[in-house]
Scaffold this motif. Structure first.
Motif, PDB file in Angstrom:
ATOM      1  N   UNK A 252       0.855  -1.198   0.000  1.00  0.00           N
ATOM      2  CA  UNK A 252       0.000   0.000   0.000  1.00  0.00           C
ATOM      3  C   UNK A 252       0.884   1.239   0.000  1.00  0.00           C
ATOM      4  N   UNK A 253       0.253   2.389  -0.204  1.00  0.00           N
ATOM      5  CA  UNK A 253       1.000   3.651  -0.278  1.00  0.00           C
ATOM      6  C   UNK A 253       0.542   4.553   0.856  1.00  0.00           C
ATOM      7  N   UNK A 254       1.482   5.012   1.649  1.00  0.00           N
ATOM      8  CA  UNK A 254       1.135   5.941   2.732  1.00  0.00           C
ATOM      9  C   UNK A 254       2.136   7.068   2.756  1.00  0.00           C
ATOM     10  N   UNK A 255       1.648   8.264   2.608  1.00  0.00           N
ATOM     11  CA  UNK A 255       2.484   9.476   2.639  1.00  0.00           C
ATOM     12  C   UNK A 255       3.712   9.342   1.743  1.00  0.00           C
ATOM     13  N   UNK A 258       5.919   3.268   0.288  1.00  0.00           N
ATOM     14  CA  UNK A 258       5.170   2.008   0.171  1.00  0.00           C
ATOM     15  C   UNK A 258       5.297   1.196   1.456  1.00  0.00           C
ATOM     16  N   UNK A 259       4.195   0.569   1.830  1.00  0.00           N
ATOM     17  CA  UNK A 259       4.214  -0.327   2.997  1.00  0.00           C
ATOM     18  C   UNK A 259       4.021  -1.743   2.456  1.00  0.00           C
ATOM     19  N   UNK A 260       5.028  -2.580   2.651  1.00  0.00           N
ATOM     20  CA  UNK A 260       4.928  -3.979   2.205  1.00  0.00           C
ATOM     21  C   UNK A 260       4.600  -4.822   3.436  1.00  0.00           C
ATOM     22  N   UNK A 269       8.658  -0.409   5.408  1.00  0.00           N
ATOM     23  CA  UNK A 269       8.398   0.847   4.692  1.00  0.00           C
ATOM     24  C   UNK A 269       9.498   1.001   3.643  1.00  0.00           C
ATOM     25  N   UNK A 270       9.085   1.296   2.390  1.00  0.00           N
ATOM     26  CA  UNK A 270      10.082   1.340   1.311  1.00  0.00           C
ATOM     27  C   UNK A 270       9.808   2.487   0.345  1.00  0.00           C
ATOM     28  N   UNK A 271      10.893   2.952  -0.286  1.00  0.00           N
ATOM     29  CA  UNK A 271      10.759   3.948  -1.352  1.00  0.00           C
ATOM     30  C   UNK A 271      10.545   3.263  -2.695  1.00  0.00           C
ATOM     31  N   UNK A 272      11.152   2.077  -2.849  1.00  0.00           N
ATOM     32  CA  UNK A 272      11.028   1.311  -4.097  1.00  0.00           C
ATOM     33  C   UNK A 272      10.617  -0.120  -3.788  1.00  0.00           C
ATOM     34  N   UNK A 273       9.777  -0.670  -4.653  1.00  0.00           N
ATOM     35  CA  UNK A 273       9.381  -2.077  -4.508  1.00  0.00           C
ATOM     36  C   UNK A 273       9.590  -2.756  -5.860  1.00  0.00           C
ATOM     37  N   UNK A 274      10.336  -3.843  -5.855  1.00  0.00           N
ATOM     38  CA  UNK A 274      10.528  -4.630  -7.088  1.00  0.00           C
ATOM     39  C   UNK A 274       9.676  -5.888  -6.958  1.00  0.00           C
ATOM     40  N   UNK A 275       8.790  -6.086  -7.911  1.00  0.00           N
ATOM     41  CA  UNK A 275       7.971  -7.301  -7.939  1.00  0.00           C
ATOM     42  C   UNK A 275       8.678  -8.300  -8.849  1.00  0.00           C
ATOM     43  N   UNK A 276       9.371  -9.253  -8.258  1.00  0.00           N
ATOM     44  CA  UNK A 276      10.045 -10.296  -9.051  1.00  0.00           C
ATOM     45  C   UNK A 276       9.288 -11.601  -8.874  1.00  0.00           C
TER      46      UNK A 276
END
Ligand SMILES: Cc1cc2nc3c(=O)[nH]c(=O)nc-3n(C[C@H](O)[C@H](O)[C@H](O)COP(=O)(O)OP(=O)(O)OC[C@H]3O[C@@H](n4cnc5c(N)ncnc54)[C@H](O)[C@@H]3O)c2cc1C
Length: 479
Positions: A252-255, A258-260, A269-276
């Motif tokens: 999800x996206x908060x402020x 991204x929250x994984x 909490x992340x700035x980038x998410x890679x879906x592999x």
């Protein structure tokens, strides 16, 4: 600090993590739902046999896998295919194995005499194939299926007996649905440039060689099995950044970050998410962020396959096994699609006096067969091998691997689908896709997708850092 979460610890996710870490500019966490790393890469050792459950080798023409092995210090573990003495592939037709005519380049014959001599193709079929040289090039820009292209240029018989099972087989695909542009674009380019495949083949430049430099084999593997590759990457990654046995549940996206959320109840909490991950898994994870994108990702179909490895004493196999194995055209009424002679293709796969072979089941036309349990798969493989190769002995080793919904299908329109996906993804800075579903499903392509994701993230990070520094007011030093 800039933070990245990589979801999926198959070769694409591993390559992303390794390249991010080597870039040194970001902290990352790699999460994998299974207890082991490597995804479809899985090797086992039993009774002197080295068994591959998924991929058994990689192509070296696309350099990403070979280069990665070298960067990981695996150079002395690389094993080339025994192409010189045993390059031939056989085709099962009319109840017997025919050697592939010498000079066949996947779909197109490049040597006349061996093609004329083969009993695999009828005389009308050979004549139709020879007409290829006179068939005008197509000017259509529409995506064309493998089947349509081969039928148009070389005729039905070549499609059904060679190109379909061989080239469709690589993707476990139905040639009528497989996009040629997204899988074998070189044939389209050849037609465009030379007006004929045969003319194009004849004019193609000889591969360049540097004196004293040996060209790598077309296919390579690792001495202890391909899993050595994923193990070598894991050994290099920071153990604090690895979470196996812990899948991603949602993103999800908060402020602006991204929250994984993970299966153990924690979140990152992340700035980038890679879906592999396979694209249907990615679709579920992305759904709350963008349902259109999720729908587009779900449109990439997958099919199920299975492999069964069988080890025998050499003395129990009458066939000379001088080749890489055989393919089985669909119309031959058999329940397997191919069989590779693993220990002939590569050294270090079986004890001295034994042979290892690997039977392929399922794919676009027979998913139900691949979805049976392991005992049934072994039984089926043994029955088919008995019929085709006459092997009645009880195998010393029998190992089945099931691959449900494992092979992405590059259906007609694939390139346009990927372009649309990438366009929508651009609206979500920080989200990235890697892996087999998009721009090539072979190991080198998957590695390249991980390298590309890592590069994009590193650039984004550098830009964000640059912007942050330019916003910082200059420090005033009072004298
Ligand atoms: C039988 C078979 C034979 C093949 N042979 C060859 C070959 O010889 N040469 C070749 O180049 N290619 C071959 N391929 C293709 C190649 O192996 C694959 O395309 C490639 O390994 C896929 O890598 P990947 O990282 O994209 O995906 P995967 O290996 O599928 O990795 C995805 C990972 O994501 C994980 N995951 C799923 N959901 C979640 C979640 N929610 N959270 C966290 N993790 C999750 C999975 O457990 C998996 O480990 C073969 C494929 C098959 C099936």
């Amino acid at each position: 600090m800039h933070k990245t979460v990589i979801i999926g610890g198959g070769i694409a996710g591993l390559a992303t993590a390794f390249n991010l870490q080597e870039g040194g500019s970001t902290s990352y966490t790699l999460v994998e739902s299974a207890p082991r790393w490597g995804g479809k890469i899985t090797s086992a050792h039993e009774g002197g046999f080295t068994v591959e459950g998924g991929p058994d080798s990689f192509i070296t023409q696309k350099v990403a896998a070979l280069n990665l092995c070298k960067r990981l210090g695996l150079e002395d573990q690389l094993v080339g295919s025994n192409s010189g003495k045993s390059a031939s592939t056989y085709i099962y037709s009319g109840g017997r194995l025919h050697s592939m005519p010498e000079g066949m380049m996947l779909m197109a014959p490049t040597m006349i005499l061996p093609f004329l001599r083969t009993r695999l193709i009828s005389w009308p079929g050979k004549l139709r194939c020879g007409m290829e040289i006179f068939i005008p090039r197509s000017h259509s820009e529409e995506d064309e299926s493998l089947a349509s292209f081969v039928r148009r240029r070389l005729g039905d018989e070549l499609l059904n007996k060679i190109a379909g099972p061989l080239m469709g087989g690589i993707h476990a695909a139905d040639p009528e649905r497989l996009s040629l542009r997204s899988t074998f674009p070189m044939f389209l380019e050849m037609e465009k440039k030379h007006g004929s495949l045969m003319r194009g083949m004849m004019k193609r430049p000889k591969p360049s060689t540097t004196p004293g430099v040996k060209r790598p084999s077309m296919f390579m593997t690792l001495r202890g099995g391909l899993e050595q590759l994923s193990e070598a990457i894991i050994a290099r990654l920071d153990p604090q950044s690895l979470r196996a046995g812990c899948g991603a549940r949602s993103v999800s996206l908060e402020e602006g970050r991204y929250i994984v959320s993970l299966s153990d109840g924690s979140s990152i909490v992340a700035d980038d998410v890679v879906f592999a991950t396979p694209s249907y898994v990615t679709a579920d994870l992305i759904e709350p962020l963008d349902s259109t994108l999720a729908k587009q990702l779900r449109a990439i179909r997958y099919v199920s396959t299975a492999t069964v490895s069988l080890g025998f004493r050499r003395s129990e196999v009458e066939h000379p096994l001088q080749g890489a194995g055989f393919i089985v055209p669909r119309g031959e009424g058999r329940r397997i699609t191919a069989c590779s002679w693993s220990s002939v293709k590569f050294n270090h796969r079986a004890p001295e006096d034994c042979v290892l072979m690997r039977v392929f089941i399922g794919g676009a036309f027979a998913e139900d067969l691949a979805e049976q349990d392991e005992v049934a798969l072994v039984q089926l493989a043994r029955e088919e091998i008995q019929t085709i190769l006459g092997i009645t002995a009880t195998p010393l080793l029998a190992q089945a691997y099931r691959w449900p919904k494992a092979n992405p299908q590059y259906d007609l329109g694939h390139a346009a689908r990927i372009a649309a996906i990438e366009q929508n993804l651009a609206a979500h800075p920080g989200l990235h896709l890697a892996g087999a579903a998009y721009r090539g499903s072979g190991i080198p392509d998957c590695i390249q997708s991980g390298i590309a994701a890592a590069q994009t993230i590193t650039t984004r990070h550098a830009q964000a850092e640059g912007a942050r520094q330019s916003e910082t007011p200059p420090v005033c030093i009072e004298s």
